[in-house]
Design a protein around this motif. Sequence first.
Motif, PDB file in Angstrom:
ATOM      1  N   SER A   1      10.778 -42.143  81.671  1.00  0.00           N
ATOM      2  CA  SER A   1      11.225 -42.876  82.863  1.00  0.00           C
ATOM      3  C   SER A   1      12.607 -42.407  83.319  1.00  0.00           C
ATOM      4  O   SER A   1      13.409 -41.904  82.527  1.00  0.00           O
ATOM      5  N   TYR A   2      12.868 -42.562  84.610  1.00  0.00           N
ATOM      6  CA  TYR A   2      14.176 -42.228  85.169  1.00  0.00           C
ATOM      7  C   TYR A   2      14.679 -43.384  86.034  1.00  0.00           C
ATOM      8  O   TYR A   2      13.917 -43.876  86.885  1.00  0.00           O
ATOM      9  N   PRO A   3      15.893 -43.825  85.831  1.00  0.00           N
ATOM     10  CA  PRO A   3      16.868 -43.338  84.851  1.00  0.00           C
ATOM     11  C   PRO A   3      16.444 -43.667  83.418  1.00  0.00           C
ATOM     12  O   PRO A   3      15.769 -44.680  83.183  1.00  0.00           O
ATOM     13  N   PRO A   4      16.824 -42.815  82.480  1.00  0.00           N
ATOM     14  CA  PRO A   4      16.386 -43.024  81.088  1.00  0.00           C
ATOM     15  C   PRO A   4      17.012 -44.267  80.474  1.00  0.00           C
ATOM     16  O   PRO A   4      18.114 -44.681  80.844  1.00  0.00           O
ATOM     17  N   THR A   5      16.296 -44.860  79.536  1.00  0.00           N
ATOM     18  CA  THR A   5      16.810 -46.030  78.812  1.00  0.00           C
ATOM     19  C   THR A   5      17.145 -45.616  77.389  1.00  0.00           C
ATOM     20  O   THR A   5      16.371 -44.897  76.753  1.00  0.00           O
ATOM     21  N   PHE A   6      18.281 -46.045  76.917  1.00  0.00           N
ATOM     22  CA  PHE A   6      18.689 -45.671  75.551  1.00  0.00           C
ATOM     23  C   PHE A   6      17.998 -46.567  74.523  1.00  0.00           C
ATOM     24  O   PHE A   6      17.397 -46.082  73.565  1.00  0.00           O
ATOM     25  N   PHE A   7      18.066 -47.861  74.722  1.00  0.00           N
ATOM     26  CA  PHE A   7      17.416 -48.805  73.816  1.00  0.00           C
ATOM     27  C   PHE A   7      16.017 -49.135  74.337  1.00  0.00           C
ATOM     28  O   PHE A   7      15.834 -49.326  75.544  1.00  0.00           O
ATOM     29  N   PRO A   8      15.027 -49.200  73.471  1.00  0.00           N
ATOM     30  CA  PRO A   8      13.662 -49.541  73.931  1.00  0.00           C
ATOM     31  C   PRO A   8      13.580 -50.987  74.404  1.00  0.00           C
ATOM     32  O   PRO A   8      14.240 -51.866  73.855  1.00  0.00           O
ATOM     33  N   HIS A   9      12.771 -51.200  75.432  1.00  0.00           N
ATOM     34  CA  HIS A   9      12.588 -52.567  75.927  1.00  0.00           C
ATOM     35  C   HIS A   9      11.885 -53.430  74.886  1.00  0.00           C
ATOM     36  O   HIS A   9      12.157 -54.627  74.766  1.00  0.00           O
ATOM     37  N   GLU A  10      10.955 -52.828  74.154  1.00  0.00           N
ATOM     38  CA  GLU A  10      10.306 -53.526  73.049  1.00  0.00           C
ATOM     39  C   GLU A  10       9.937 -52.500  71.979  1.00  0.00           C
ATOM     40  O   GLU A  10       9.517 -51.392  72.285  1.00  0.00           O
ATOM     41  N   PHE A  11      10.133 -52.888  70.740  1.00  0.00           N
ATOM     42  CA  PHE A  11       9.852 -51.989  69.626  1.00  0.00           C
ATOM     43  C   PHE A  11       8.356 -52.004  69.315  1.00  0.00           C
ATOM     44  O   PHE A  11       7.747 -53.058  69.187  1.00  0.00           O
ATOM     45  N   SER A  12       7.775 -50.800  69.187  1.00  0.00           N
ATOM     46  CA  SER A  12       6.347 -50.673  68.897  1.00  0.00           C
ATOM     47  C   SER A  12       6.127 -49.588  67.854  1.00  0.00           C
ATOM     48  O   SER A  12       6.838 -48.564  67.832  1.00  0.00           O
ATOM     49  N   LEU A  13       5.139 -49.787  66.968  1.00  0.00           N
ATOM     50  CA  LEU A  13       4.802 -48.802  65.940  1.00  0.00           C
ATOM     51  C   LEU A  13       3.607 -47.938  66.332  1.00  0.00           C
ATOM     52  O   LEU A  13       3.084 -47.185  65.504  1.00  0.00           O
ATOM     53  N   LYS A  14       3.200 -48.029  67.624  1.00  0.00           N
ATOM     54  CA  LYS A  14       2.026 -47.280  68.066  1.00  0.00           C
ATOM     55  C   LYS A  14       2.216 -45.768  67.950  1.00  0.00           C
ATOM     56  O   LYS A  14       1.265 -45.035  67.679  1.00  0.00           O
ATOM     57  N   ASN A  15       3.444 -45.295  68.153  1.00  0.00           N
ATOM     58  CA  ASN A  15       3.691 -43.858  68.062  1.00  0.00           C
ATOM     59  C   ASN A  15       3.464 -43.327  66.647  1.00  0.00           C
ATOM     60  O   ASN A  15       2.951 -42.221  66.467  1.00  0.00           O
ATOM     61  N   PHE A  16       3.863 -44.110  65.659  1.00  0.00           N
ATOM     62  CA  PHE A  16       3.642 -43.697  64.266  1.00  0.00           C
ATOM     63  C   PHE A  16       2.144 -43.682  63.945  1.00  0.00           C
ATOM     64  O   PHE A  16       1.666 -42.776  63.242  1.00  0.00           O
ATOM     65  N   THR A  17       1.418 -44.668  64.460  1.00  0.00           N
ATOM     66  CA  THR A  17      -0.038 -44.695  64.254  1.00  0.00           C
ATOM     67  C   THR A  17      -0.699 -43.489  64.910  1.00  0.00           C
ATOM     68  O   THR A  17      -1.558 -42.828  64.319  1.00  0.00           O
ATOM     69  N   LYS A  18      -0.275 -43.197  66.147  1.00  0.00           N
ATOM     70  CA  LYS A  18      -0.831 -42.043  66.869  1.00  0.00           C
ATOM     71  C   LYS A  18      -0.513 -40.734  66.141  1.00  0.00           C
ATOM     72  O   LYS A  18      -1.350 -39.824  66.057  1.00  0.00           O
ATOM     73  N   CYS A  19       0.702 -40.637  65.619  1.00  0.00           N
ATOM     74  CA  CYS A  19       1.119 -39.430  64.898  1.00  0.00           C
ATOM     75  C   CYS A  19       0.235 -39.203  63.673  1.00  0.00           C
ATOM     76  O   CYS A  19      -0.224 -38.079  63.425  1.00  0.00           O
ATOM     77  N   MET A  20      -0.035 -40.245  62.918  1.00  0.00           N
ATOM     78  CA  MET A  20      -0.855 -40.111  61.713  1.00  0.00           C
ATOM     79  C   MET A  20      -2.323 -39.859  62.041  1.00  0.00           C
ATOM     80  O   MET A  20      -3.055 -39.260  61.246  1.00  0.00           O
ATOM     81  N   GLN A  21      -2.762 -40.324  63.208  1.00  0.00           N
ATOM     82  CA  GLN A  21      -4.143 -40.067  63.611  1.00  0.00           C
ATOM     83  C   GLN A  21      -4.337 -38.642  64.117  1.00  0.00           C
ATOM     84  O   GLN A  21      -5.383 -38.037  63.908  1.00  0.00           O
ATOM     85  N   ARG A  22      -3.320 -38.102  64.770  1.00  0.00           N
ATOM     86  CA  ARG A  22      -3.445 -36.773  65.369  1.00  0.00           C
ATOM     87  C   ARG A  22      -3.316 -35.641  64.359  1.00  0.00           C
ATOM     88  O   ARG A  22      -3.972 -34.609  64.477  1.00  0.00           O
ATOM     89  N   ILE A  23      -2.449 -35.804  63.363  1.00  0.00           N
ATOM     90  CA  ILE A  23      -2.244 -34.747  62.371  1.00  0.00           C
ATOM     91  C   ILE A  23      -2.325 -35.344  60.970  1.00  0.00           C
ATOM     92  O   ILE A  23      -2.094 -36.546  60.779  1.00  0.00           O
ATOM     93  N   ASP A  24      -2.647 -34.498  60.011  1.00  0.00           N
ATOM     94  CA  ASP A  24      -2.700 -34.921  58.605  1.00  0.00           C
ATOM     95  C   ASP A  24      -1.284 -34.877  58.039  1.00  0.00           C
ATOM     96  O   ASP A  24      -0.912 -33.974  57.274  1.00  0.00           O
ATOM     97  N   ILE A  25      -0.483 -35.854  58.425  1.00  0.00           N
ATOM     98  CA  ILE A  25       0.950 -35.807  58.150  1.00  0.00           C
ATOM     99  C   ILE A  25       1.253 -35.860  56.651  1.00  0.00           C
ATOM    100  O   ILE A  25       2.222 -35.255  56.184  1.00  0.00           O
ATOM    101  N   ILE A  26       0.435 -36.557  55.876  1.00  0.00           N
ATOM    102  CA  ILE A  26       0.662 -36.625  54.426  1.00  0.00           C
ATOM    103  C   ILE A  26       0.517 -35.238  53.797  1.00  0.00           C
ATOM    104  O   ILE A  26       1.349 -34.820  52.975  1.00  0.00           O
ATOM    105  N   GLN A  27      -0.527 -34.499  54.191  1.00  0.00           N
ATOM    106  CA  GLN A  27      -0.729 -33.143  53.678  1.00  0.00           C
ATOM    107  C   GLN A  27       0.393 -32.220  54.120  1.00  0.00           C
ATOM    108  O   GLN A  27       0.874 -31.389  53.344  1.00  0.00           O
ATOM    109  N   TYR A  28       0.853 -32.385  55.367  1.00  0.00           N
ATOM    110  CA  TYR A  28       1.919 -31.526  55.875  1.00  0.00           C
ATOM    111  C   TYR A  28       3.248 -31.808  55.165  1.00  0.00           C
ATOM    112  O   TYR A  28       4.017 -30.882  54.898  1.00  0.00           O
ATOM    113  N   ILE A  29       3.503 -33.079  54.864  1.00  0.00           N
ATOM    114  CA  ILE A  29       4.720 -33.422  54.115  1.00  0.00           C
ATOM    115  C   ILE A  29       4.636 -32.838  52.701  1.00  0.00           C
ATOM    116  O   ILE A  29       5.623 -32.281  52.180  1.00  0.00           O
TER     117      ILE A  29
END
Length: 278
Positions: free
Chosen positions: A46-74
């Motif tokens: 978004s523009y102008p950019p926001t520094f602090f999130p309007h609401e905290f969500s863990l969806k990005n972490f869920t999406k990250c683990m679904q898209r790649i085998d992050i445990i194997q990569y670590i």
Amino acid sequence: MRSGKIKSRLIRIPILILFISLALVMLIPIVWILFGAFKPDNEIISYPPTFFPHEFSLKNFTKCMQRIDIIQYIKNSIIFSFGTTIPSLLVNSLAGYAFARYEFKGKNIIFVIFLATMMIPFQVIMIPEFIEIHLLGMYDNYWGLIVPKIASAYWIFMMRSAFAGLPRELEEAARIDGLNEFGIYSRIMLPLIKPALVTMIILSINGNWNDLLWPLIMTSSSKMRTLANGLAMFVGARTIEYGAAFAGAFISLIPMLILYIFGQKYFVEGQATSGLKG
């Protein structure tokens, strides 16, 4: 006398403010990644950019683990980073000790040749190295990732500088007491360069953990990807998954921050002293 101390303290105030400001500027990207990991994609771009999130969500972490085998990569990143660093401590410290404490024919010429290899860009030698690793049967496995990265002219130079700063009386006294050469190296000299060793550990692990090009060249299967390779999958030709990339980057940052926090005392001391002599 008292006025001189007050004047000295007043001079330090702007310097202190400058250093604090620089530290805050350097921390902004890390904090931005931290907050970005909890933002939805539409808020990240978004523009102008926001520094602090309007609401905290863990969806990005869920999406990250679904898209790649992050445990194997670590796991692969840990094996690659520590598997390279641990033998590298022995090999490069032994070489640095030999260059610093022994006299042998052609020592200076050999050392200059070692240093000259630092001037060769990796892009020049990556194809010959790939061919060599492939012919040795080490392609697409941990051996191919680790073995070529163990010895390094930079670490040999650093170890040589650290050992050169130690007084020769220490090893002479140890020889008189009957200690053999390897005992002098391991029991007398090595503990005295702990700051340089910790510096090498931190920089080596950090460099290998974040290395993108080397694992990309030396592996082909998805099960051998490191975390840096996995995060690159979020950046496509037409789209970028900002939220998942920020979440993965945040996960990738945590081990390095912990490593530096525990080793910062020796790291700063090693950076300050390892290049003074030699």
